[in-house]
Design a protein around this motif. Sequence first.
Motif, PDB file in Angstrom:
ATOM      1  N   VAL A   1       3.997  -1.767   5.074  1.00 29.19           N
ATOM      2  CA  VAL A   1       2.967  -2.353   5.947  1.00 29.19           C
ATOM      3  C   VAL A   1       2.033  -3.437   5.149  1.00 29.19           C
ATOM      4  CG1 VAL A   1       0.804  -2.175   7.038  1.00 29.19           C
ATOM      5  CG2 VAL A   1       2.641  -0.412   7.434  1.00 29.19           C
ATOM      6  N   ALA A   2       1.902  -3.146   3.845  1.00 30.10           N
ATOM      7  CA  ALA A   2       1.125  -4.207   3.341  1.00 30.10           C
ATOM      8  C   ALA A   2       1.767  -5.558   3.230  1.00 30.10           C
ATOM      9  CB  ALA A   2       0.630  -3.656   1.797  1.00 30.10           C
ATOM     10  N   ASP A   3       3.073  -5.567   3.191  1.00 34.60           N
ATOM     11  CA  ASP A   3       3.647  -7.015   2.990  1.00 34.60           C
ATOM     12  C   ASP A   3       3.517  -7.918   4.204  1.00 34.60           C
ATOM     13  OD1 ASP A   3       4.707  -6.191   0.706  1.00 34.60           O
ATOM     14  OD2 ASP A   3       6.791  -5.108   1.562  1.00 34.60           O
ATOM     15  N   PHE A   4       2.990  -7.204   5.288  1.00 39.99           N
ATOM     16  CA  PHE A   4       2.884  -7.838   6.531  1.00 39.99           C
ATOM     17  C   PHE A   4       1.453  -8.395   6.838  1.00 39.99           C
ATOM     18  CE2 PHE A   4       7.203  -5.615   6.747  1.00 39.99           C
ATOM     19  CZ  PHE A   4       7.886  -6.767   6.618  1.00 39.99           C
ATOM     20  N   VAL A   5       0.632  -8.136   6.093  1.00 43.41           N
ATOM     21  CA  VAL A   5      -0.856  -8.181   6.319  1.00 43.41           C
ATOM     22  C   VAL A   5      -1.110  -9.798   5.706  1.00 43.41           C
ATOM     23  CG1 VAL A   5      -3.343  -7.776   5.857  1.00 43.41           C
ATOM     24  CG2 VAL A   5      -1.552  -5.836   6.582  1.00 43.41           C
ATOM     25  N   PRO A   6      -1.339 -10.600   6.543  1.00 44.19           N
ATOM     26  CA  PRO A   6      -1.219 -12.003   5.937  1.00 44.19           C
ATOM     27  C   PRO A   6      -2.499 -11.974   4.742  1.00 44.19           C
ATOM     28  CG  PRO A   6      -2.012 -12.162   8.127  1.00 44.19           C
ATOM     29  CD  PRO A   6      -1.460 -10.726   7.866  1.00 44.19           C
ATOM     30  N   ASN A   7      -2.255 -12.855   3.617  1.00 48.85           N
ATOM     31  CA  ASN A   7      -3.326 -12.749   2.549  1.00 48.85           C
ATOM     32  C   ASN A   7      -4.806 -13.092   2.921  1.00 48.85           C
ATOM     33  OD1 ASN A   7      -3.071 -12.020  -0.039  1.00 48.85           O
ATOM     34  ND2 ASN A   7      -1.598 -13.881  -0.581  1.00 48.85           N
ATOM     35  N   GLU A   8      -4.854 -14.141   4.054  1.00 47.03           N
ATOM     36  CA  GLU A   8      -6.040 -14.429   4.412  1.00 47.03           C
ATOM     37  C   GLU A   8      -6.822 -13.663   5.284  1.00 47.03           C
ATOM     38  OE1 GLU A   8      -3.274 -15.909   5.112  1.00 47.03           O
ATOM     39  OE2 GLU A   8      -2.703 -16.220   7.244  1.00 47.03           O
ATOM     40  N   ARG A   9      -6.006 -12.604   5.856  1.00 47.80           N
ATOM     41  CA  ARG A   9      -6.751 -11.356   6.516  1.00 47.80           C
ATOM     42  C   ARG A   9      -7.104 -10.487   5.395  1.00 47.80           C
ATOM     43  NH1 ARG A   9      -3.456  -7.740  10.039  1.00 47.80           N
ATOM     44  NH2 ARG A   9      -2.726  -9.609  10.980  1.00 47.80           N
ATOM     45  N   GLU A  10      -8.448 -10.213   5.037  1.00 49.98           N
ATOM     46  CA  GLU A  10      -8.845  -9.442   3.771  1.00 49.98           C
ATOM     47  C   GLU A  10      -8.837  -7.986   4.592  1.00 49.98           C
ATOM     48  OE1 GLU A  10     -10.908 -12.186   0.793  1.00 49.98           O
ATOM     49  OE2 GLU A  10     -12.452 -11.361   2.049  1.00 49.98           O
ATOM     50  N   VAL A  11      -7.814  -7.017   4.112  1.00 44.62           N
ATOM     51  CA  VAL A  11      -7.662  -5.803   4.339  1.00 44.62           C
ATOM     52  C   VAL A  11      -7.593  -5.270   2.920  1.00 44.62           C
ATOM     53  CG1 VAL A  11      -6.283  -4.154   5.203  1.00 44.62           C
ATOM     54  CG2 VAL A  11      -6.544  -6.074   6.602  1.00 44.62           C
ATOM     55  N   ILE A  12      -8.609  -4.177   2.686  1.00 42.94           N
ATOM     56  CA  ILE A  12      -8.553  -3.594   1.228  1.00 42.94           C
ATOM     57  C   ILE A  12      -7.881  -2.254   1.174  1.00 42.94           C
ATOM     58  CG2 ILE A  12     -10.095  -2.640  -0.502  1.00 42.94           C
ATOM     59  CD1 ILE A  12     -12.172  -4.513   0.364  1.00 42.94           C
ATOM     60  N   PHE A  13      -6.788  -2.382   0.511  1.00 38.38           N
ATOM     61  CA  PHE A  13      -5.793  -1.461   0.230  1.00 38.38           C
ATOM     62  C   PHE A  13      -6.139  -0.350  -0.907  1.00 38.38           C
ATOM     63  CE2 PHE A  13      -3.098  -4.252   2.360  1.00 38.38           C
ATOM     64  CZ  PHE A  13      -2.748  -3.444   3.626  1.00 38.38           C
ATOM     65  N   HIS A  14      -6.137   0.885  -0.483  1.00 41.12           N
ATOM     66  CA  HIS A  14      -6.617   2.159  -1.427  1.00 41.12           C
ATOM     67  C   HIS A  14      -5.271   2.876  -1.791  1.00 41.12           C
ATOM     68  CE1 HIS A  14      -7.914   6.421  -1.735  1.00 41.12           C
ATOM     69  NE2 HIS A  14      -8.929   5.886  -2.523  1.00 41.12           N
ATOM     70  N   SER A  15      -5.469   3.194  -3.032  1.00 36.67           N
ATOM     71  CA  SER A  15      -4.247   4.145  -3.274  1.00 36.67           C
ATOM     72  C   SER A  15      -5.167   5.351  -4.149  1.00 36.67           C
ATOM     73  CB  SER A  15      -3.354   3.343  -4.629  1.00 36.67           C
ATOM     74  OG  SER A  15      -2.267   4.252  -4.671  1.00 36.67           O
ATOM     75  N   GLU A  16      -4.487   6.426  -3.706  1.00 31.95           N
ATOM     76  CA  GLU A  16      -5.388   7.593  -4.151  1.00 31.95           C
ATOM     77  C   GLU A  16      -5.171   8.175  -5.481  1.00 31.95           C
ATOM     78  OE1 GLU A  16      -2.900   7.642  -2.069  1.00 31.95           O
ATOM     79  OE2 GLU A  16      -1.488   9.495  -2.004  1.00 31.95           O
ATOM     80  N   ASN A  17      -4.626   7.101  -6.314  1.00 29.06           N
ATOM     81  CA  ASN A  17      -4.481   7.672  -7.573  1.00 29.06           C
ATOM     82  C   ASN A  17      -5.671   6.857  -8.127  1.00 29.06           C
ATOM     83  OD1 ASN A  17      -2.707   5.489  -7.095  1.00 29.06           O
ATOM     84  ND2 ASN A  17      -2.180   5.491  -9.327  1.00 29.06           N
ATOM     85  N   GLY A  18      -6.606   6.181  -7.666  1.00 30.01           N
ATOM     86  CA  GLY A  18      -7.673   5.413  -8.276  1.00 30.01           C
ATOM     87  C   GLY A  18      -7.830   3.919  -8.331  1.00 30.01           C
ATOM     88  N   VAL A  19      -6.940   3.279  -7.203  1.00 33.40           N
ATOM     89  CA  VAL A  19      -7.187   2.017  -7.049  1.00 33.40           C
ATOM     90  C   VAL A  19      -7.662   1.532  -5.949  1.00 33.40           C
ATOM     91  CG1 VAL A  19      -5.586  -0.365  -7.340  1.00 33.40           C
ATOM     92  CG2 VAL A  19      -4.859   1.803  -8.706  1.00 33.40           C
ATOM     93  N   LEU A  20      -8.655   0.751  -5.713  1.00 35.29           N
ATOM     94  CA  LEU A  20      -9.380   0.181  -4.507  1.00 35.29           C
ATOM     95  C   LEU A  20      -9.185  -1.147  -4.747  1.00 35.29           C
ATOM     96  CD1 LEU A  20     -10.771   1.055  -1.957  1.00 35.29           C
ATOM     97  CD2 LEU A  20     -12.817   0.726  -3.071  1.00 35.29           C
ATOM     98  N   GLY A  21      -8.398  -1.858  -3.797  1.00 35.80           N
ATOM     99  CA  GLY A  21      -8.063  -3.345  -3.794  1.00 35.80           C
ATOM    100  C   GLY A  21      -6.700  -3.801  -4.248  1.00 35.80           C
TER     101      GLY A  21
END
Lengths: 221, 225
Positions: B37-57
């Motif tokens: 899904v992340a590949d299809f969110v355009p860069n200019e739309r700021e969506v912040i992805f969280h990964s549960e192993n400790g990465v935000l952004g």
Amino acid sequence: MINKTVRNLAEAMQGITDGATVLVGGFGAVGQPDALIEALIEQGATDLTIVANNAGTGRTGLARLMELGRVRRIICSFPRSVGSVVFEELYKAGKLELEIVPQGTLAERMRAAGAGVPAFYTPTGFGTLLTEGKPTAEFNGKPCVLEMALPGDVALIQAHKADRWGNLTYRRSGRNFNPVMAMAARLTIAQVDEIEPLGTLDPENIVTPGIFVDRVLRVTV
Amino acid sequence: MSDSFTPLSRKDMARRVAQDIPEGWYVNLGIGIPTLVADFVPNEREVIFHSENGVLGMGPAPGPDDADPWLINAGKQQVTLRRGGSYIHHADSFAMIRGGHLDLCVLGAFEVAENGDVANWATSANDTAPAVGGAMDLAAGAKNLWVVMEHTTKDGSPRLVAKCSYPLTAMRAVRRVYTNLAVIDVTPQGFRVVEMAPGLSFEALQARTDAKLDLADSNKDPNHG
């Protein structure tokens, strides 16, 4: 003078006894204290309970410890992964007790142990196989289950930089379970990349203060 | 069946989910189709992805020159950190999840029931080696839980069911399901079809679904949307 640095792996492992509960940091291979795990294999303690997110891969490290029959019980969230052959063999043969814990509950149970909270309610896992038989209660309309703190006798963790007081910094996603496990064990042993003179780690960047750390060993890879 | 319709590909399903994620949301993506899904969110739309192993952004996979073995996602693939990103330990990471701070989690699943129950971690109560990871925390904690999955199993059995037959991940948790055939909301009255693959009839969709489907009003009116 406080000096938590130890000279070698044997010194780092001193006092780990049979039957101990050992918390092992890392998420997969990242942030996993490989040298300390090898040292535990050498040290010889057996009948261990291992708490780790994963159950080892290949035939080295945690997998080797299990293959040698030194692990009675493993508590983890995701034991099955590419290459977790030893775990699967032992589990199928009934030679390993397994407790599966949702990953966030696993982290929180250890945080609670470190924070002096003996048990807590969480919505995670309510109504699922993993929480069968646990006490439940409803808060603000949300059904929850009671989970117990999970303290360790020993924590084996990996960090980036340390000082002689045991203050620690981490590297990117290598942080994962390490700070939480450091809090939760009576004896916390950290494998680090570098040891800096006291006062040179930026206090704003110290993630695990030395109060949670007992021994520090520099391991060069 | 003789309907002529084109089911969505995995990439198209991911693209369809991405369309619905607004700027500013904090989002966790599960393993499999959700990761795409992340590949299809355009860069200019700021969506912040969280990964549960400790990465935000979390950012996309690294190029050959900026690969960093210390920076992985929950699927243990190498990723990057976007500007403004941060690292957290596991207890804080799951505090973000369980504490209701994430706007959305997108998970894959084996089954979703009409009351929102979801099963995605084990295919039987006595799996040889069960593994749950963060699925139960994510399903219980995110403000919105969407599932993206194939509409049926490989042998054609429905995955949208009246009642899950596999062990549950969470009860009454799913808000919306994206499949290769339709977009379906989970409402207090059950499944409501919001959108169907081009050329697919409602009857054909119902025939591939165990639970009873309802048509959203916008779908009943051919002049609407």
